[in-house]
Design an enzyme around this catalytic site. Structure first.
Site, PDB file in Angstrom:
ATOM      1  CB  THR A  90      -0.929   0.020   1.231  1.00 23.63           C
ATOM      2  OG1 THR A  90      -0.181  -0.332   2.407  1.00 23.63           O
ATOM      3  CG2 THR A  90      -2.088  -0.931   1.066  1.00 23.63           C
ATOM      4  CB  CYS A 265       6.914   0.726   7.329  1.00 22.25           C
ATOM      5  SG  CYS A 265       6.421  -0.952   6.897  1.00 22.25           S
TER       6      CYS A 265
END
Length: 439
Positions: A90, A265
């Site tokens: 993502t 991240c």
């Protein structure tokens, strides 16, 4: 017999959708306890796994050769599973807004092949609300079934740290959540099969989603503070590393270091949180301030390199600069969202010639994503400057004579050495006359 018992007794299978740095170790771990289908849309990646090759280097070729995971790119195989784990990337778009295309596509794939009584668990990092507001409607549309009635959904944020051999899936407490008590209980039991550190039951899916994004946002802010300190102390002609060592003697001082912040991240998750906040009318101050500092560090490094070149009486235009390391972190082949590319691009703006070496990086990925081709470290010669950008184990072994071979045969005072990760002995190089600089 419940779903957990059926998995335990090999009556039904677990599927893992997305076999990258996160999904593949999950599939391998579960395969020790259950029948597992490992699915990915990338045929080339599946072919490597089937040959016993681990392109991620997360578990190694030997384990891939011996695992019982059924690697496939045939989505119809997903119909054999009742417990689906979605672990797809993502990332963010160029404007820093969430790019949910992969998780949406994975939801459509799972939805098309969903059977009654199944559980779908998302591990992909998202902002609070994505699982219930975006993913569940896709699953319902594609499957023509009703969530909560025909199938259940949960969320369990991934905490795998690529390249880290100590903090693994099995050794990190696993946060789990479900849409109701029944699904939460089953999801917790299933993950407890492989996570020896234990599971933590979050009170809702949104709580679990939020926990994930703040974990990395917190790290991002702390590193941004270190980077800002580095900028300040550089102006004061104080060595940041020396300051941090002194401050670190206090028991409650948080030990972070300045550096480039990339990856999937820390460099991405804060944008997911602030995006959702802005949709609700709140404009982040601290989180985005930290992001701005970290996003500018590549340019900051190059600006200081140029200053050092000028001090070293080296012509900036057409200067040859070696960059050691291109991945987003040490000892990991992943180059996606690496901030070293910011250094490369900034050097080109000055008409400086970068020569990049990275013995760990995924060569094909770097070529595809950035058009970058690597030089062998042993072949690097006649450089005006050297930038150590990533602290791979191979670079930690470099001695002073190894570094010296990379430079042109000129006086040491005309050699510029940029040690971003502070892995070299500063005094050794400064006493030798090098123009040594680090964050």
């Amino acid at each position: 017999m419940g779903l957990y018992e059926k998995i335990l007794n090999h009556k039904v299978k677990i599927s893992v959708i997305g076999l990258g740095y996160v999904g593949m170790p999950i599939a391998v771990a579960f395969a020790k306890k259950a029948n597992v289908i490992g699915y990915d849309v990338n045929n080339e990646k599946i072919a490597l796994y089937q040959k016993g090759i681990d392109p991620t280097k997360e578990v190694g070729d030997e384990i891939i050769k011996n695992t019982t995971v059924e690697f496939t790119s045939d989505e119809l195989k997903l119909r054999e599973a009742k417990f689906h784990i979605v672990a797809v990337p993502t990332p963010v778009n160029t404007d820093h807004t969430p790019d949910l295309r992969c998780v949406e596509a994975a939801s459509r794939t799972v939805g098309r092949n969903l059977t009654k009584g199944s559980i779908v668990v998302y591990e992909s990092t998202v902002y609070p609300g994505v699982t219930e507001e975006i993913c569940i409607p896709i699953l319902e549309k594609e499957s023509a079934m009703k969530s909560g009635v025909d199938f259940k959904v949960g969320y369990s944020p991934e905490r795998i740290n690529p390249g880290d051999k100590e903090h693994r899936l099995e050794t990190i407490i696993k946060v789990v959540s479900g849409m109701d008590e029944e699904s939460l209980d089953t999801i917790a039991k299933v993950y407890a099969l492989v996570v020896s550190a234990g599971v933590y039951k979050a009170e809702s899916i949104k709580v679990a989603e939020a926990a994930k994004v703040i974990e990395n946002s917190q790290r991002d802010i702390n590193i941004a503070f270190m980077n800002e300190l580095s900028i300040i102390f550089n102006k004061m002609n104080i060595d940041t590393n020396a300051v941090l060592k002194a401050a670190g003697t206090k028991w409650n001082f948080l030990k972070f270091s300045p550096g480039l912040v990339g990856g999937h991240c820390i460099g991405v998750d804060p944008y997911y949180l602030t995006y959702k906040a802005e949709k609700l009318g709140y404009h982040s101050q601290i989180i985005l301030a930290g992001r701005r500092i970290n996003d500018d560090m590549g340019k900051y490094v190059v600006d200081n390199l140029v200053k050092e070149l000028i001090k070293a009486d080296v012509s900036v235009k057409a200067a040859r600069v070696a960059i050691l390391g291109f991945t987003f972190k040490e000892n990991c082949p992943d180059t996606r969202n690496t901030k070293v590319i910011d250094i490369v691009n900034a050097l080109k703006e000055y008409s400086i010639i970068p020569v990049i070496a990275d013995p760990t990086a995924d060569i094909a990925e770097a070529k595809h994503e950035y058009g970058i081709e690597f030089e062998n470290v042993d072949n690097i010669r006649n450089m005006d400057a050297v930038i150590i950008a990533v602290s791979h184990n191979e670079f930690l072994q470099l001695k002073k004579e190894d570094i010296e071979k990379m430079f042109k045969q000129v006086s040491n005072q005309n050699k510029v050495l940029i040690d971003i990760k502070a892995i070299l002995n500063k005094d050794e190089f400064q006493q030798a006359g090098y123009r040594y600089w680090r964050l």
